[in-house]
Design an enzyme around this catalytic site. Structure first.
Site, mmCIF file in Angstrom:
data_model
loop_
_atom_site.group_PDB
_atom_site.id
_atom_site.type_symbol
_atom_site.label_atom_id
_atom_site.label_comp_id
_atom_site.label_asym_id
_atom_site.label_seq_id
_atom_site.Cartn_x
_atom_site.Cartn_y
_atom_site.Cartn_z
ATOM 1 N N ARG A 75 6.355 4.187 -4.721
ATOM 2 C CA ARG A 75 5.993 3.717 -5.976
ATOM 3 C C ARG A 75 5.645 4.570 -7.181
ATOM 4 O O ARG A 75 6.118 4.198 -8.057
ATOM 5 C CB ARG A 75 4.433 2.736 -5.722
ATOM 6 C CG ARG A 75 4.566 1.777 -4.851
ATOM 7 C CD ARG A 75 3.260 1.359 -4.201
ATOM 8 N NE ARG A 75 2.474 2.300 -3.388
ATOM 9 C CZ ARG A 75 1.224 2.119 -2.924
ATOM 10 N NH1 ARG A 75 0.767 1.054 -3.277
ATOM 11 N NH2 ARG A 75 0.801 3.111 -2.351
ATOM 12 N N ASP A 114 2.755 -1.191 -1.409
ATOM 13 C CA ASP A 114 3.669 -0.294 -1.027
ATOM 14 C C ASP A 114 4.882 -0.980 -0.384
ATOM 15 O O ASP A 114 4.802 -1.563 0.673
ATOM 16 C CB ASP A 114 2.893 0.652 -0.043
ATOM 17 C CG ASP A 114 3.777 1.938 0.537
ATOM 18 O OD1 ASP A 114 4.952 2.185 0.071
ATOM 19 O OD2 ASP A 114 3.276 2.791 1.181
#
Length: 155
Positions: free
Chosen positions: A16, A127
């Site tokens: 990310r 995630d």
């Protein structure tokens, strides 16, 4: 003009946060503001230090015409003292960062969720590590919306 500094944080710094960092860097470059910003990303943990981003993150960025040479690193005490903004991806990042920042004298960073800037109000950037290519695309779209709104506010 005063340099604004921004750091983007996730747990491992291979999915990310490198996407967010690369997206933000491209936005400021496109807007000719790169001399006004120092952008970096880091991890809360030390699991992946020195590793390149996940290949799916790299391929997602490449599909959008963005390259990155980022290698994972862990957030440092100095980050809290030098960056104006530390933006993170989820509540567990936020908790960890607030805890770490409490141990730092003269912490000047404003720590918040990147998702607080999302016009679509998606607060958490999940995630995608255990997900599919589509999940990486979702992270990219969220990061793009949030980074645009953030830049709009602080340019």
């Amino acid at each position: 003009s005063e340099n604004s500094l921004e750091s983007l944080v996730s747990i491992g710094n291979i999915c990310r946060s490198p996407i967010a960092e690369a997206v933000f860097r491209k936005l400021v470059t496109d807007e000719k503001l790169e001399n006004k910003w120092r952008t970096d990303s880091a991890a809360v943990s030390d699991w992946n230090v020195g590793r390149f981003p996940d290949s799916r993150a790299l391929s997602c960025l490449r599909n959008h015409g963005i390259e990155t040479a980022h290698k994972a690193r862990q957030i440092t005490k100095e980050d809290f003292q030098t960056f104006d903004h530390i933006l993170c991806m989820d509540e567990s990042n936020l908790r960890d960062l607030n805890r770490k920042s409490n141990q730092v004298k003269d912490c000047k960073a404003r720590i918040e969720l990147l998702g607080t800037y999302d016009p679509q109000k998606q607060l958490i950037i999940e995630d995608p590590y255990y997900g599919s290519e589509k999940d990486f695309e979702t992270v990219y779209e969220q990061c793009l919306r949030c980074c645009k709104a953030f830049l709009e506010k602080y340019r």
